[in-house]
Design an enzyme around this catalytic site. Structure first.
Site, PDB file in Angstrom:
ATOM      1  N   GLU A  42      10.793   4.375   8.677  1.00  0.00           N
ATOM      2  CA  GLU A  42       9.417   3.756   8.857  1.00  0.00           C
ATOM      3  C   GLU A  42       9.592   2.630   7.902  1.00  0.00           C
ATOM      4  O   GLU A  42       8.593   1.632   8.213  1.00  0.00           O
ATOM      5  CB  GLU A  42       8.247   4.663   8.563  1.00  0.00           C
ATOM      6  CG  GLU A  42       6.976   3.982   9.156  1.00  0.00           C
ATOM      7  CD  GLU A  42       6.004   5.135   9.138  1.00  0.00           C
ATOM      8  OE1 GLU A  42       5.230   5.388   8.194  1.00  0.00           O
ATOM      9  OE2 GLU A  42       5.605   5.883  10.313  1.00  0.00           O
ATOM     10  N   LYS A  96      -4.873   8.815   4.920  1.00  0.00           N
ATOM     11  CA  LYS A  96      -4.950   7.614   4.132  1.00  0.00           C
ATOM     12  C   LYS A  96      -6.156   6.962   4.854  1.00  0.00           C
ATOM     13  O   LYS A  96      -7.120   6.428   4.300  1.00  0.00           O
ATOM     14  CB  LYS A  96      -3.984   6.795   4.287  1.00  0.00           C
ATOM     15  CG  LYS A  96      -4.169   5.433   3.438  1.00  0.00           C
ATOM     16  CD  LYS A  96      -2.736   4.584   3.266  1.00  0.00           C
ATOM     17  CE  LYS A  96      -2.942   3.306   2.805  1.00  0.00           C
ATOM     18  NZ  LYS A  96      -1.795   2.578   2.759  1.00  0.00           N
TER      19      LYS A  96
END
Ligand code: F6P
Length: 546
Positions: A352, A206
């Site tokens: 996460e 990303k």
């Protein structure tokens, strides 16, 4: 809801837990022949049986009321409306747009993102088809036989998990590999089986700054150019990123760069161009079906009342155990070998997202948040850690997943698999009483002393909770729906815990320190500024390296 409201509600749920503790599930099942009907629900043809939980209608009502009180529905709608619910990064959270098939615009900052989503999908379609049919070839004119995805975290776990899950849809002459770890062994052991002439690399990141991925990409590039020359890099590399400029600087041709957007979180990105290796491995039509399955779960999540909403129910049951009972872990146990990476994938998706201890407004939370998520496929786990789930001192709520139909016709395997998954949830729920053990041992002809000595070891406490998710077959559509189900479950829980499920500041400190330590590990800097343990380890490391 006021901040104290959550704390008070958790306390009220603890009272509910005390009330129901006196009514084991085996009693509730015996008293209520409708318990399965009452506590099971479907989204399409995916069934969630949540009857084997420490719940009754009063508990569920309290949980649904909690969800309404913290406005799960309002926050869900805000997410879908493109509001920047990822508040610490000021970003929208719109992975649902990546699989949306409707005609309405999906707005971020006043702009409809759907045209760009569709254009990227069209590019993925062309590229994946052309790799598969050999229109796109390597520098020497040979057809690609191996695709190596280089990424980590969300740029690896999702596509790797999906490719494995959809193995029946792959071609033996076009293999996908996933290299993530900065440990050179990962890249080395992958490359040693490959021919540079027929290998295509996809660098997936990303940010296009992640050290592991950049290091692996550089090694792959050296390997490729060493064999075929620097000019071959053009033909053998593609990239997926939101950072187009960095991809170009790496030397990837513009028409081989597939973009996505900052409103897609890394661990929610398998639906974006991060899914490119999946599309190549299983074909674009199957990738589209995967998206479609997820879109169906989205529409279920967005429109179904909370009481019949699968992700909401799963999320609330998770809250029940985490906050009213204090259970710290949650096991995900797919009776589906091809879902063997699903628990690892979920670890990132869940931990996460909700492994946080600050509320949205930056105050310390006053309650437990995300549990430890773990698991392995059944039946393997049965011969490893189920002992602890059945008789250990901790209660571990479990999700069992199983398909009604296997992909291959190999009797009696599937019947045995299904018998095992049903047996496990039944055994966890029922347990085995002292009396039942005694009767059993007597029937086996043991004398009284032996029965007395052995009985305590053979008692199962029971009343151990589980959900069972049953689906027709592990198709791309079903897989998409299951993954989206868990994404939304995480959303529901994050909303109740009042945390931002879409940032991940907790991974930064380790990255910073690793950067500072690298020159010391390489022997190019003094390390006296570190703690005694780190100094000692560095000293011993250098001693061993002599
Ligand atoms: O370090 C954690 C993380 O930022 C994840 O959230 C992300 O999925 C992973 O690293 C990889 O990041 P990138 O795709 O930017 O390389």
């Amino acid at each position: 809801m006021a901040k104290t409201g959550r704390k008070a509600t958790f306390a009220a749920l603890e009272k509910q837990a005390e009330r129901i503790a006196g009514r084991p599930m085996r009693v509730m099942f015996a008293e209520d022949p409708n318990r399965f009907r009452r506590f099971s629900v479907k989204a399409g043809d995916i069934l969630l049986d949540y009857s084997k939980n420490r719940i009754d209608e009063e508990v569920m009502d309290a949980l649904f009321a909690f969800a309404r009180h913290v406005d799960v529905e309002g926050r869900r709608d805000a997410m879908w409306a493109g509001e920047p619910i990822n508040s610490t990064e000021h970003r929208s959270v719109l992975h649902m747009a990546l699989r949306y098939h409707g005609a309405d615009p999906v707005m971020v900052n006043g702009e409809d993102v759907m045209p760009a989503v569709r254009e990227t999908l069209a590019n993925i379609k062309v590229f994946s088809n052309e790799v598969r049919d050999g229109t796109i070839r390597g520098a020497t004119g040979e057809q690609f036989t191996d695709v190596v995805n280089i990424g980590i975290g969300g740029s690896d776990l999702g596509p790797a998990m999906v490719t494995l899950a959809l193995e029946p849809y792959t071609r033996p002459d076009l293999r996908a590999h996933y290299v993530s770890n900065v440990d050179g062994a990962h890249m080395h052991d992958t490359l040693k089986r490959l021919d540079p002439k027929t290998t295509l690399f996809i660098v997936a990141s990303k940010t296009f700054t992640t050290d592991e991925t950049m290091t692996n990409a550089a090694t792959a590039r050296t390997w490729l150019s060493g064999a075929l020359g620097e000019e071959a890099v053009n033909d053998h590399f593609a990239a997926v990123s939101t950072n187009i400029e960095a991809c170009k600087s790496f030397g990837i041709k513009e028409d081989r760069i597939f973009g996505f957007w900052d409103w897609v979180g890394g661990r929610y990105s398998v639906w974006s161009a991060i899914g490119l290796p999946v599309a190549i491995a299983v074909g674009f039509e199957n990738f589209e079906k995967f998206l479609k399955g997820a879109a169906e779960m989205d529409s279920h999540f967005l429109t179904t009342p909370l009481e019949r909403n699968l992700p909401v129910i799963m999320g609330l049951i998770g809250i029940w155990y985490r906050n009213a009972w204090g259970f710290a872990t949650h096991a995900v146990l797919p009776y589906d070998q091809r879902l063997s990476r699903f628990p690892a994938y979920l670890q990132q998706q869940d931990m996460e997202s909700n492994g946080k201890s600050m509320t949205l407004s930056g105050k310390a939370v006053n309650w437990s948040t995300g549990p430890i998520v773990w698991g392995e496929p059944g039946t393997n786990g049965q011969h490893a850690f189920y002992q602890l789930i059945h008789q250990g001192t901790d209660v571990i709520p479990c999700d069992f997943l199983v398909a009604a139909n296997p992909q291959e016709d190999l009797p009696p395997h599937h019947a045995k698999l299904v018998a095992n998954v049903l047996a496990q949830s039944e055994a966890l729920m029922l347990g085995k009483t002292e009396r039942e053990v005694e009767v059993e041992l007597k029937a086996q002809g043991l004398d009284e002393d032996a029965i007395k000595a052995l009985t305590p070891h053979k008692v199962f406490p029971g009343n151990r909770p589980s959900n069972t998710i049953m689906y027709p077959r592990l198709t791309p559509e079903t897989l998409g729906a299951i993954v989206a189900l868990y994404e939304h479950k995480v959303f529901v829980q994050g909303t109740i815990w009042n945390v931002n499920s879409y940032d991940q500041w907790g991974v930064e400190l380790g990255k910073q320190l690793a950067k500072a330590l690298l020159p010391k590990v390489e022997g190019n800097a003094e390390w006296k500024d570190h703690d005694a343990s780190t100094q000692g380890l560095l000293a011993y490391y250098h001693e061993l390296r002599k």
